[in-house]
Design a protein around this motif. Structure first.
Motif, PDB file in Angstrom:
ATOM      1  N   LYS A 289      36.650 -68.658  -0.787  1.00  0.00           N
ATOM      2  CA  LYS A 289      36.110 -67.301  -0.716  1.00  0.00           C
ATOM      3  C   LYS A 289      34.615 -67.338  -0.473  1.00  0.00           C
TER       4      LYS A 289
ATOM      5  N   SER B 151      38.509 -73.060 -11.524  1.00  0.00           N
ATOM      6  CA  SER B 151      37.805 -72.724 -10.292  1.00  0.00           C
ATOM      7  C   SER B 151      36.506 -73.504 -10.146  1.00  0.00           C
TER       8      SER B 151
ATOM      9  N   LEU C 208      36.805 -78.049  -8.537  1.00  0.00           N
ATOM     10  CA  LEU C 208      36.631 -78.555  -7.179  1.00  0.00           C
ATOM     11  C   LEU C 208      35.164 -78.589  -6.736  1.00  0.00           C
ATOM     12  N   PRO C 209      34.407 -77.495  -6.903  1.00  0.00           N
ATOM     13  CA  PRO C 209      32.999 -77.571  -6.501  1.00  0.00           C
ATOM     14  C   PRO C 209      32.243 -78.679  -7.218  1.00  0.00           C
TER      15      PRO C 209
ATOM     16  N   TYR D 150      39.073 -63.111 -11.796  1.00  0.00           N
ATOM     17  CA  TYR D 150      39.110 -64.439 -12.363  1.00  0.00           C
ATOM     18  C   TYR D 150      38.593 -64.466 -13.795  1.00  0.00           C
TER      19      TYR D 150
ATOM     20  N   MET E 202      36.375 -61.495  -7.609  1.00  0.00           N
ATOM     21  CA  MET E 202      35.773 -62.405  -8.583  1.00  0.00           C
ATOM     22  C   MET E 202      36.105 -61.992 -10.015  1.00  0.00           C
TER      23      MET E 202
ATOM     24  N   ILE F 249      41.125 -73.951  -5.483  1.00  0.00           N
ATOM     25  CA  ILE F 249      40.288 -73.926  -4.282  1.00  0.00           C
ATOM     26  C   ILE F 249      39.919 -72.525  -3.820  1.00  0.00           C
TER      27      ILE F 249
ATOM     28  N   PRO G 119      38.149 -69.945  -5.069  1.00  0.00           N
ATOM     29  CA  PRO G 119      36.740 -69.514  -5.123  1.00  0.00           C
ATOM     30  C   PRO G 119      35.863 -70.191  -4.080  1.00  0.00           C
ATOM     31  N   LEU G 120      36.115 -71.498  -3.871  1.00  0.00           N
ATOM     32  CA  LEU G 120      35.310 -72.234  -2.886  1.00  0.00           C
ATOM     33  C   LEU G 120      35.526 -71.645  -1.495  1.00  0.00           C
TER      34      LEU G 120
END
Lengths: 261, 264
Positions: free
Chosen positions: B105, A15, A18-19, A4, A1, B100, B102-103
């Motif tokens: 992971k 990052s 997408l979520p 990043y 993490m 994608i 992080p998602l």
């Protein structure tokens, strides 16, 4: 993490795209009723379920209960694995006696033991502890073994110069040198035991624990409970990994290679 | 140091390896002979062998093994190819990785079994549920190892590709995939180990055939010999699978002398 964060703000934004996108689509299709709320509940329903669980229900108790199970199983499994690994690492004869049998038993998937253990011990806490202990045992034993075996010869010679023998040799030379490998083993054990705890709670129905929540959700067809359960279980797994990784960094000043199984 | 027999296996080592299994077997037989436990909980070793033979003769075993293997292969093909494709993309393009990564992971931290109730709610308890579950099981290890392999392709190789002017397909087939192969193969081996474990779990959850079903059925009828026979068969097939994959790995990677192979 952390990688990043170092790459700068733009990669951070990437990052999150997408979520956030998924969340918007999720909200859109559920509010407009394209998908039944039984299949996919609204995002805010998940949030309110979380709040409700933490305030009105004994959710915290359930989590602590599950963690307690993992701890008991983990301690039993890691300790026995550690001692067997140490013994096998120190003595070539012990390795030749135990290693083939160990590899033989290891071929059986741990979940496969569940029916047999349930038959032997009934549906109480013992089989759950046992399953978790078996899951924790193998990584601990194998990594302790390989750690002890790969202690550099020069360390051994140094120990000989200082006249360390027996217990002192193990304590001052072998264990410190094998520590990184042992920590890797424990972190793998932890990940495995959390994995198997969930399996054990779902396959051997229980009154307490995080698994109960997921099962209740399934039986009552309340998808929000199931999703909350999945998120909780995943988050705890994540926290466990992070804690062990931090711990691992402290012991060896590098990365603990971590992969499940 | 000690004498080696013709097959190259040390006789003394073999005898040492037999100590623990023999000890367990003797203890087991003694416990049975003294009737320390009820016949329902501990069967004599001979009965286990007989049950295995009966199951093999009646064809039950073959049917269940085939049903289980089908599931594993289907799950591997679906989940594995998805993981491979996504892994290559994440490894090649740092944008896709950040997009994608992080998602994925985050999802990786969820114990696989936790997905099971959700999959059951979505797909019922038919064949589809098991295949979806096993696909997820194969997806993560292959994705992870492909990603590691592809993103770890040495810079020299990439430069070589530029020199030869390899683009898109040829870049993938000649540079990326061969270079990432050891890691991908490790992923395949890991994924089969995980698949085999979760197959048993999926079948314990409710199924009409397969080895896990055979064991559940044995448990419900309190036939401990069937449960133990199931354990032996599952362990044996798991061992065989690992062994065969090891051979394939050696064959595929024969050009790479330094690769030691295997994971955990």
């Amino acid at each position: 993490m952390l990688k990043y964060f170092k790459k700068g703000i733009y990669s951070n934004i990437a990052s999150f795209i997408l979520p956030v996108l998924l969340l918007i689509i999720w909200q859109y299709i559920t509010v407009n009723g394209y998908i039944s709320s039984h299949i996919l509940p609204k995002p805010n329903k998940i949030l309110s379920t979380f709040l409700w669980l933490f305030t009105a229900e004994r959710f915290v108790f359930d989590i602590t209960f599950s963690l307690g199970r993992v701890m008991v199983g983990l301690v039993i499994g890691v300790l026995s694995g550690f001692f067997l690994g140490l013994l096998m690492g120190l003595s070539k004869t012990a390795e030749k006696i135990f290693a083939p049998f160990l590899h033989l038993v290891r071929q059986v998937p741990i979940i496969g033991w569940i029916p047999l253990i349930v038959m032997w011990f009934g549906l109480n806490e013992t089989p759950r502890y046992l399953i978790i202990a078996i899951a924790a045992f193998f990584p601990a034993a194998l990594n302790t073994f390989s750690g002890v075996r790969s202690v550099p010869r020069s360390y051994e010679e140094l120990g000989a110069v200082y006249g360390f023998k027996g217990f002192n040799r193990i304590r001052r030379i072998i264990l410190p040198a094998a520590l990184p490998s042992i920590v890797t083993g424990i972190s793998l054990s932890l990940a495995m035991s959390w994995e198997l705890l969930v399996a054990a709670e779902l396959l051997m129905a229980t009154q307490f624990g995080v698994g109960r929540l997921i099962l209740v959700g399934r039986d009552k067809f309340q998808m929000e409970l199931v999703i909350v359960g999945i998120i909780t279980v995943g988050f705890i797994g994540f926290l466990m990994t992070k804690i062990v990784e931090q711990f691992g960094k402290g012991t060896q000043g590098g990365n603990v290679f971590h992969q499940r199984f | 140091m000690s004498k080696r027999n013709f097959s190259g296996i040390d006789l003394k080592d073999m005898l040492l390896a037999l100590i623990v299994p023999l000890f367990v077997l003797v203890l087991w037989q003694i416990a049975v002979s003294l009737q320390l436990f009820s016949e329902l909980l501990l069967i004599p070793p001979v009965t286990l062998v007989k049950t295995l033979r009966d199951l093999a003769h009646s064809g039950d075993l073959t049917v269940n093994i085939i049903a289980s293997s089908k599931r594993v292969v289907t799950g591997f093909l679906i989940g594995g190819s998805a993981g491979l494709i996504l892994g290559v993309f994440m490894g090649i393009s740092s944008f896709v990785d950040r997009f994608i990564g992080p998602l994925i992971k985050a999802c990786k931290h969820v114990p696989l079994f936790a997905w099971m109730p959700m999959i059951i709610l979505l797909f019922g308890i038919g064949e589809l549920t098991k295949v979806v579950f096993l696909s997820i099981g194969a997806f993560f290890p292959i994705l992870y190892n492909t990603y590691q392999g592809v993103s770890g392709v040495p810079k020299i190789y990439r430069e070589l590709a530029q020199v030869f002017d390899y683009k898109s397909y040829r870049y993938l087939a000649k540079i990326i995939i061969p270079s990432a192969m050891p890691s991908i193969i490790t992923g395949v081996r890991l994924s089969f180990g995980i698949l085999w474990m979760f197959l048993v779990g999926a079948e314990l959850f409710g199924s009409e055939d397969g080895l896990g079903y055979m064991m559940t059925w044995g448990r419900q009828l309190f036939q401990i010999d069937v449960v133990m026979a199931g354990l032996v068969v599952i362990g044996f097939i798991g061992f065989l699978m690992n062994y065969i994959l090891g051979i394939i790995e050696k064959h595929v990677l024969r050009w790479q002398l330094s690769f030691e192979g295997g994971a955990l």
